[in-house]
Design a protein around this motif. Structure first.
Motif, PDB file in Angstrom:
ATOM      1  N   ARG A 230      -4.679   7.831  -1.244  1.00  0.00           N
ATOM      2  CA  ARG A 230      -5.222   6.510  -0.938  1.00  0.00           C
ATOM      3  C   ARG A 230      -6.575   6.639  -0.258  1.00  0.00           C
ATOM      4  O   ARG A 230      -7.517   5.900  -0.563  1.00  0.00           O
ATOM      5  N   GLY A 231      -6.688   7.582   0.681  1.00  0.00           N
ATOM      6  CA  GLY A 231      -7.965   7.775   1.360  1.00  0.00           C
ATOM      7  C   GLY A 231      -9.071   8.180   0.405  1.00  0.00           C
ATOM      8  O   GLY A 231     -10.195   7.679   0.497  1.00  0.00           O
TER       9      GLY A 231
ATOM     10  N   VAL B 207       1.998  12.340   9.219  1.00  0.00           N
ATOM     11  CA  VAL B 207       1.248  12.372   7.965  1.00  0.00           C
ATOM     12  C   VAL B 207       1.651  13.634   7.215  1.00  0.00           C
ATOM     13  O   VAL B 207       1.692  14.715   7.815  1.00  0.00           O
TER      14      VAL B 207
ATOM     15  N   LEU C  30      -1.504   2.932  12.739  1.00  0.00           N
ATOM     16  CA  LEU C  30      -2.793   3.590  12.556  1.00  0.00           C
ATOM     17  C   LEU C  30      -3.387   4.104  13.863  1.00  0.00           C
ATOM     18  O   LEU C  30      -4.230   4.998  13.850  1.00  0.00           O
TER      19      LEU C  30
ATOM     20  N   GLN D  39       1.328   9.760  14.935  1.00  0.00           N
ATOM     21  CA  GLN D  39       1.569   9.343  13.552  1.00  0.00           C
ATOM     22  C   GLN D  39       1.935  10.540  12.677  1.00  0.00           C
ATOM     23  O   GLN D  39       1.304  11.597  12.736  1.00  0.00           O
TER      24      GLN D  39
ATOM     25  N   PHE E 108      -0.144   3.896   1.723  1.00  0.00           N
ATOM     26  CA  PHE E 108      -0.797   4.681   2.768  1.00  0.00           C
ATOM     27  C   PHE E 108       0.184   5.580   3.511  1.00  0.00           C
ATOM     28  O   PHE E 108      -0.225   6.568   4.116  1.00  0.00           O
ATOM     29  N   ARG E 109       1.467   5.279   3.466  1.00  0.00           N
ATOM     30  CA  ARG E 109       2.456   6.157   4.100  1.00  0.00           C
ATOM     31  C   ARG E 109       2.872   7.291   3.174  1.00  0.00           C
ATOM     32  O   ARG E 109       3.016   8.435   3.609  1.00  0.00           O
TER      33      ARG E 109
ATOM     34  N   SER F 250       0.827  -1.207   0.000  1.00  0.00           N
ATOM     35  CA  SER F 250       0.000   0.000   0.000  1.00  0.00           C
ATOM     36  C   SER F 250       0.865   1.262   0.000  1.00  0.00           C
ATOM     37  O   SER F 250       2.016   1.244   0.438  1.00  0.00           O
TER      38      SER F 250
ATOM     39  N   ASP G  73       1.344   8.289   0.202  1.00  0.00           N
ATOM     40  CA  ASP G  73       0.246   9.020  -0.432  1.00  0.00           C
ATOM     41  C   ASP G  73      -1.043   8.804   0.364  1.00  0.00           C
ATOM     42  O   ASP G  73      -2.034   8.280  -0.150  1.00  0.00           O
ATOM     43  N   PRO G  74      -1.057   9.197   1.647  1.00  0.00           N
ATOM     44  CA  PRO G  74      -2.230   8.886   2.475  1.00  0.00           C
ATOM     45  C   PRO G  74      -3.494   9.585   2.000  1.00  0.00           C
ATOM     46  O   PRO G  74      -4.586   9.016   2.076  1.00  0.00           O
ATOM     47  N   TRP G  75      -3.385  10.819   1.488  1.00  0.00           N
ATOM     48  CA  TRP G  75      -4.573  11.550   1.064  1.00  0.00           C
ATOM     49  C   TRP G  75      -5.150  10.957  -0.219  1.00  0.00           C
ATOM     50  O   TRP G  75      -6.364  10.805  -0.353  1.00  0.00           O
TER      51      TRP G  75
END
Length: 298
Positions: free
Chosen positions: A72-73, A205, A198, A203, A65-66, A63, A68-70
């Motif tokens: 991916r969300g 971000v 998570l 965390q 998620f680290r 993933s 490109d968290p926005w």
């Protein structure tokens, strides 16, 4: 939240000339999946998913998620909205997800080989949504009646069919679901490295990379000040909206004071959100689908 039962899910499975359809308008998911309160529920469901060692390893290794968290969300939220409000596009999204997961293989933290489409793993990813909805709805909307709980589960099974999950891989009734769920908590899930990330109130971000350039530049400047309270809040709602038995199984600390804070916050949300106009209460895809359905009904 709509309290009276809507039409039952159709239960159609894919065949040569048909594809599974999403749950029908007027059902429980139609009312709650696109409500902005669902944004508070999703982190808990994701955390339960990655508590399975195979799924946690897949997310850890594959993933973004680290990095490109926005993005991916945003993509994940759009996918969830399509399952319920996408009409014919729902089945297409289900096929896209299965194709995407075909290449996700590896070895988990215990040295066991995994494949993302192994039926038991793929089913668990979907199954987590039901207990998270059931618990969070009690706090953010109102408790489900027994009839509504059965309807919600039937609709969730229908979403599973949209995603390509076979009926044989999911408990088919609420009575069958809870023993399966408790067995998973007792024997399978654990506090994986992704769960720890998570639920970490510290965390890291990156600042949002979506929206108008002036807003992004302002957020980038203010991010060192904004991130700590936002990360702490995200951790709070992630752990808080986990079903208590899942929270306990993962060894996540939760004090009586935190529970009181969660209930005060939930009560405020439960009172205020229904007062919003629909354009603010529902996410864009849900709002459009609901408007189209009303127009077609007239």
């Amino acid at each position: 939240m709509r309290t009276e039962p809507g039409p039952p899910a159709t239960g159609r499975t894919a065949g040569p000339h048909t594809a599974p359809s999403p749950p029908p308008p007027g059902g429980i998911l139609w009312s709650v999946a696109g409500d902005v309160r669902a944004l508070l529920m999703l982190p808990a469901a994701l955390t339960m998913q990655v508590a399975h060692p195979a799924i946690g390893a897949g997310v850890d290794e594959h993933s973004v998620f680290r990095t490109d968290p926005w993005g991916r969300g945003e993509r994940s939220l759009r996918s969830v909205m399509l399952w319920v409000y996408g009409g014919e596009a729902a089945a297409e999204e289900g096929r896209r997800l299965r194709t995407l997961h075909k290449a996700i293989t590896g070895t988990d933290a215990h040295g066991r080989k995994y494949h993302a489409l192994t039926p038991a793993y793929y089913a668990w990813v979907h199954a987590t949504g039901f207990p998270c909805y059931q618990h969070a709805l009690r706090l953010l909307h109102r408790p489900l009646t027994e009839t509504q709980e059965r309807q919600l589960y039937a609709e969730w099974l229908q979403v599973g069919r949209v995603l390509g999950i076979h009926d044989r891989d999911m408990p088919q009734t609420v009575e069958e679901f809870w023993p399966y769920y408790r067995k998973m908590l007792a024997e399978e899930i654990e506090r994986t490295s992704v769960v720890r990330e998570l639920t970490d109130p510290g965390q890291k971000v990156p600042p949002p990379d979506r929206g108008p350039l002036p807003v992004r530049l302002l957020l980038r400047t203010l991010w060192p000040v904004l991130l700590p309270p936002l990360a702490a809040f995200r951790s709070f709602v992630t752990v808080g909206y986990l079903p208590p038995d899942a929270r306990e199984a993962l060894g996540l600390a939760w004090s009586p004071a935190q529970e009181r804070r969660l209930r005060r916050f939930s009560r405020a949300v439960r009172v205020l959100v229904p007062l919003l106009p629909e354009r603010l209460r529902y996410l864009p895809m849900a709002r459009r689908a609901r408007a189209q359905h009303r127009a077609a009904a007239h």
